[in-house]
Structures are given as structure tokens and as C-alpha cells.
Design a protein around this motif. Structure first.
Motif, PDB file in Angstrom:
ATOM      1  N   THR A 165       0.830  -1.201   0.000  1.00  0.00           N
ATOM      2  CA  THR A 165       0.000   0.000   0.000  1.00  0.00           C
ATOM      3  C   THR A 165       0.866   1.253   0.000  1.00  0.00           C
ATOM      4  O   THR A 165       0.606   2.219  -0.725  1.00  0.00           O
ATOM      5  CB  THR A 165      -0.928   0.011   1.225  1.00  0.00           C
ATOM      6  N   GLY A 171     -12.784   0.148  -8.603  1.00  0.00           N
ATOM      7  CA  GLY A 171     -12.739  -0.869  -7.559  1.00  0.00           C
ATOM      8  C   GLY A 171     -13.776  -1.956  -7.764  1.00  0.00           C
ATOM      9  O   GLY A 171     -13.533  -3.130  -7.478  1.00  0.00           O
ATOM     10  N   ARG A 174      -8.277  -1.980   4.384  1.00  0.00           N
ATOM     11  CA  ARG A 174      -7.292  -1.380   3.473  1.00  0.00           C
ATOM     12  C   ARG A 174      -7.530   0.116   3.353  1.00  0.00           C
ATOM     13  O   ARG A 174      -6.572   0.905   3.271  1.00  0.00           O
ATOM     14  CB  ARG A 174      -7.384  -2.022   2.091  1.00  0.00           C
ATOM     15  N   LEU A 175      -8.790   0.532   3.358  1.00  0.00           N
ATOM     16  CA  LEU A 175      -9.115   1.954   3.272  1.00  0.00           C
ATOM     17  C   LEU A 175      -8.454   2.727   4.418  1.00  0.00           C
ATOM     18  O   LEU A 175      -7.803   3.758   4.209  1.00  0.00           O
ATOM     19  CB  LEU A 175     -10.643   2.130   3.299  1.00  0.00           C
ATOM     20  N   GLU A 232     -10.967   3.352  -4.548  1.00  0.00           N
ATOM     21  CA  GLU A 232     -10.825   1.966  -4.982  1.00  0.00           C
ATOM     22  C   GLU A 232     -11.150   0.996  -3.847  1.00  0.00           C
ATOM     23  O   GLU A 232     -11.874   0.015  -4.041  1.00  0.00           O
ATOM     24  CB  GLU A 232      -9.398   1.726  -5.471  1.00  0.00           C
ATOM     25  N   ALA A 233     -10.637   1.301  -2.637  1.00  0.00           N
ATOM     26  CA  ALA A 233     -10.902   0.426  -1.491  1.00  0.00           C
ATOM     27  C   ALA A 233     -12.384   0.409  -1.140  1.00  0.00           C
ATOM     28  O   ALA A 233     -12.940  -0.628  -0.767  1.00  0.00           O
ATOM     29  CB  ALA A 233     -10.078   0.882  -0.286  1.00  0.00           C
ATOM     30  N   LYS A 234     -13.040   1.566  -1.279  1.00  0.00           N
ATOM     31  CA  LYS A 234     -14.472   1.596  -0.995  1.00  0.00           C
ATOM     32  C   LYS A 234     -15.246   0.796  -2.036  1.00  0.00           C
ATOM     33  O   LYS A 234     -16.195   0.068  -1.707  1.00  0.00           O
ATOM     34  CB  LYS A 234     -14.988   3.031  -0.941  1.00  0.00           C
ATOM     35  N   GLN A 271     -14.168  -1.759  -3.521  1.00  0.00           N
ATOM     36  CA  GLN A 271     -13.928  -3.167  -3.171  1.00  0.00           C
ATOM     37  C   GLN A 271     -14.572  -3.551  -1.845  1.00  0.00           C
ATOM     38  O   GLN A 271     -14.515  -4.719  -1.454  1.00  0.00           O
ATOM     39  CB  GLN A 271     -12.408  -3.406  -3.080  1.00  0.00           C
ATOM     40  N   ASN A 300     -13.520  -2.780   1.116  1.00  0.00           N
ATOM     41  CA  ASN A 300     -12.418  -3.240   1.968  1.00  0.00           C
ATOM     42  C   ASN A 300     -12.068  -2.127   2.962  1.00  0.00           C
ATOM     43  O   ASN A 300     -11.192  -1.296   2.711  1.00  0.00           O
ATOM     44  CB  ASN A 300     -11.205  -3.598   1.105  1.00  0.00           C
TER      45      ASN A 300
END
Length: 443
Positions: free
Chosen positions: A9, A80, A306-307, A297-299, A301, A303
Motif C-alpha cells: 500500500t 474498484g 485497506r481503506l 478503490e478500497a471503498k 472493493q 475493503n
């Protein structure tokens, strides 16, 4: 998450942010070239005129910054979610909005500038040269606004190398034309404005050429007719971000307008200090842009872990860069001011207020970071509310210490930046502890 994931990351963040920082700082460097070239002419009102004219243009274009922010947020989430059709639907709907707004600006340009200058208390000379700058610079609106959408697309797709190349090209062309038109051809303020217009269209043309091969993947059947659902989504985001941008520009514009009322030397000195602030802010925006893309992108997904990791790593590096800017201003601020003008009264006046700028940089990194985080989350209402609160604090402080004149103005600006920083940071902490960062998917 694992140590390997954390390192991955951080690597991804730096690969996005560092090129953006290097390219972004060429944008205020461009403003500094304008300021330096005009600042070495014989009268302060030339510098005051370009400060007011460019401030008005900046307000208009920055108010349109919602086009880039909303485009980045929704496309990053679509990336994402791996929804290619939605990526292009948002891109084309944002482009139509950009061109519509640009057309409207060109239609109302004359009453707009006359109304703004009529409400100001600048000297006749400053107002005259501000109008000269605006009347030319406004013709870059179609390129500047459409460019915001294209930049938003590339940031969301994490294809920042094209953003870097384009910003570099725009600013190098602008700097070269500044020197040619102002110094050698003696066009003065008109030359600085003309240089910016030409550079904007060159930069947009470059990105359109890059984009053409990617457009081949478009499913044109889903783009034959505009769809209200995409306009509704974009307009909802854009409305809140527009209000947020309006409040921001009200405060920044008030600094310039009030400085103009305090005298030509004051408005010229404040213009130099604001250019230094913009230099720092554009550098810090590199991490904000990276956060927009990676958080979105994390949202997409869904996730949350990771966010949050992206936010923490972005925060660490933003703090480091913000601290470095503050140190540079502390040790080299006087020399930097001297490069921008050889007018002794302006230089001495600017040095007196330099400590305010150092304090603002020391806390301001958090402001830019949280803006990027909330763009990626597409939580525009929180961005709007935070800015309105900060704007209220700004004017509340100013009217409480108005008798301090320019020191009161910079104190109000410091409180404004501090409120922006803390309000969104506190809101994010609450969302994280409640586990609500990804409970609402806005794709």
C-alpha cells in the motif's frame, strides 16, 4: 492487514503521490513566475492588478473544481467494482457538465467581471489591470474545465504519469510564454494572461491525444443517450462540493479583497504570501490525489481495513511533507520573497507576515489529506459542512480582530485552516470507530 500488504500500500501510495507532488508544484511555480515578472515592473499596481485578476479567475475555476473531485470519486469506486461501463458513463456525463458551465461563463463574462470589480475597493489602476487580465484569461474556460474532468479520470484510474506530463507541459509552456510576451515583447499583464490561455489549450490537447486509444474500449450503446441517474449522482456530489468550494473561495478572495482595501503594498505582499501558500498546497495535494484514488478503490472493493490503512500511511507522509515546507519557509522564506519582487516596501511588508504562513503550513497538511480522503469516500456533505463551519470561524475571527488589520486577516486565515483540518479528522475518526466507512456504496 499483513506487513506485506502494508508495504504494498505504501509503495502504491508513493508511486502515485511523488510524481504528482513534483508536477503539482510547477503550477504555483507558474503563478510565481507571473508574480516575479510583473513584480519587477516599476509600480505595485501591476502586481496588484494581476493578483486581483488571477484571484477572480482562480475563484471561478476552483469553484468548478467539483468536476475533477466528483469525477475522481465515482470513477475510482467504479474501478474498484470493475464496472467499465460505469467508468465511461460518468466520464462522458462529467464532460457534458464541464462544457455547459464553460459556455455559460463565456456568455456572462462581461457583467461578471464588471460586477466583481464594482464591489471591490481596489484602486483604479489595480482594477484596470485586473480587468485586462480577466478579459483574456476567461477564454481558457472550456479547456480548463474539461481538463478537470480528464484529470479526474486519470487520477481515478491511477494513470498519474499522464497527469504529471501534462502539468509539466502546461506550466513550462506558460513560463516560456510569460518570459517571451511580458519581458521581451512588453505585453505586460495582457501577456501573462495570454500565456496562460495558450498553455491551457496545449495541455488539454495533449491529454485528448492520450485518451483516444482508451476510448476504443467504450461500449457506445450505453452512451447513446444521457441518463438522468448519472446526472443526478454527479449533481448531488457537485452541489455539495460547489458549496464547499464557494465557501473556500469566499475566504481566499476576502484575503485579497481586504488586502486591496488596505493599500497597494498590502495586496501585493499578500499576493506573494498566497503564492508561497499555493506552492505548499499543490505539493501536499499529491498525497491528497493519491488518497482519492486509493480510498475510492478500497471503498469500491468494500475493503474497510485497506481503506483505513491508506489513510494512515497517507497521513504520515503528508505530515512529513508539510513539516518540510514549514522548515523551508522558516529558513529560506526571506530569500524566496526577494526572488519574487525587488520592491523594498513590498518585500519588508511580506516578511513581517511570513510567520503566519509558516504556522499555516505546519497544520495545513491535514486539511489537504482529509479533502482527498472524503473525495474518495464520496462523502460530499461532510466536506460541505466542514467548510461552512471553517468559513464561519474565519469571518467570526476577522470581525473580532478587524482592528489588527492585516495581522487580523492572517489570524483569521490560520483559524480557518485549523478548523478545516480538525473537523474532518474528527468526523473520520468517528466513522472509523463506528465501522461506517464503507457502509454506503455510492458507485
Amino acid at each position: 492487514m499483513s506487513i506485506v500488504a502494508s508495504i504494498d500500500t505504501q509503495r502504491k501510495l508513493l508511486l502515485l503521490a511523488l510524481p504528482m507532488i513534483l508536477s503539482n508544484i510547477t503550477t504555483p511555480l507558474l503563478g510565481m513566475v507571473d508574480t516575479a515578472v510583473i513584480g519587477h515592473l516599476e509600480h505595485p499596481y501591476y502586481l496588484g492588478g494581476i493578483a486581483v485578476g488571477s484571484m477572480i479567475i482562480s475563484i471561478i475555476f476552483w469553484l468548478s473544481g467539483f468536476l475533477r473531485m466528483s469525477t475522481t470519486g465515482v470513477i475510482a469506486q467504479a474501478v474498484g467494482a470493475k464496472d467499465v461501463d460505469k467508468i465511461w458513463q460518468y466520464f462522458f456525463h462529467s464532460s457534458m457538465l464541464a462544457l455547459g458551465i464553460a459556455g455559460l461563463l463565456l456568455v456572462v463574462k462581461t457583467p461578471l467581471i464588471n460586477g466583481i470589480l464594482g464591489a471591490m475597493e481596489a484602486s483604479d489602476e489595480v482594477a484596470q489591470y485586473a480587468k485586462v487580465y480577466f478579459d483574456i484569461r476567461i477564454f481558457s474556460a472550456p479547456a480548463a474545465l474539461l481538463n478537470l474532468v480528464v484529470l479526474g479520470y486519470f487520477v481515478a484510474r491511477q494513470q498519474v504519469k499522464w497527469v504529471v506530463y501534462q502539468l509539466f507541459v502546461i506550466n513550462m509552456i506558460n513560463i516560456a510564454l510569460d518570459i517571451l510576451l511580458v519581458v521581451y515583447l512588453d505585453w505586460g499583464v495582457a501577456g501573462a494572461a495570454t500565456a496562460s490561455v495558450i498553455a491551457d489549450y496545449c495541455g488539454l490537447s495533449m491529454l485528448i491525444v492520450v485518451l483516444l486509444p482508451q476510448i476504443k474500449q467504450v461500449n457506445w450503446r450505453v452512451l447513446i443517450r444521457p441518463k438522468s441517474v448519472f446526472f443526478t449522482k454527479l449533481l448531488s456530489l457537485n452541489k455539495d462540493i460547489f458549496i464547499r468550494s464557494l465557501a473556500l473561495q469566499a475566504c481566499l478572495g476576502f484575503v485579497t479583497i481586504t488586502g486591496a482595501a488596505l493599500g497597494d503594498v498590502t495586496v501585493a505582499a499578500n499576493a506573494i504570501l498566497l503564492n508561497l501558500f499555493l506552492f505548499a498546497s499543490y505539493g501536499l495535494d499529491g498525497f491528497a490525489y493519491a488518497a482519492e484514488s486509493l480510498v475510492g478503490e478500497a471503498k469500491g472493493q468494500k475493503n474497510g481495513q485497506r481503506l483505513h490503512q491508506v489513510v494512515m500511511i497517507s497521513g504520515l507522509w503528508s505530515a512529513i511533507v508539510g513539516g518540510l515546507f514549514a522548515l523551508v519557509l522558516f529558513f529560506l522564506g526571506d530569500a524566496w520573497i526577494a526572488l519574487l519582487t525587488d520592491l523594498t516596501p513590498v518585500r519588508e511588508y511580506a516578511r513581517e507576515y511570513l510567520p503566519w504562513l509558516i504556522a499555516i503550513c505546519a497544520i495545513g497538511w491535514l486539511t489537504f489529506l482529509m479533502d482527498g480522503v472524503y473525495v474518495g469516500l464520496t462523502r460530499s456533505k461532510q466536506m460541505r459542512d466542514s467548510m461552512l463551519l471553517s468559513c464561519a470561524v474565519f469571518f467570526g475571527v476577522w470581525f473580532s480582530v478587524e482592528q489588527w488589520q492585516n495581522h487580523g486577516l492572517w489570524l483569521a486565515f490560520f483559524c480557518f485552516i485549523t478548523t478545516r483540518s480538525l473537523s474532518l479528522a474528527i468526523d473520520y475518526t468517528v466513522l472509523y470507530r463506528r465501522g461506517e466507512l464503507i457502509t454506503k456504496f455510492d458507485g
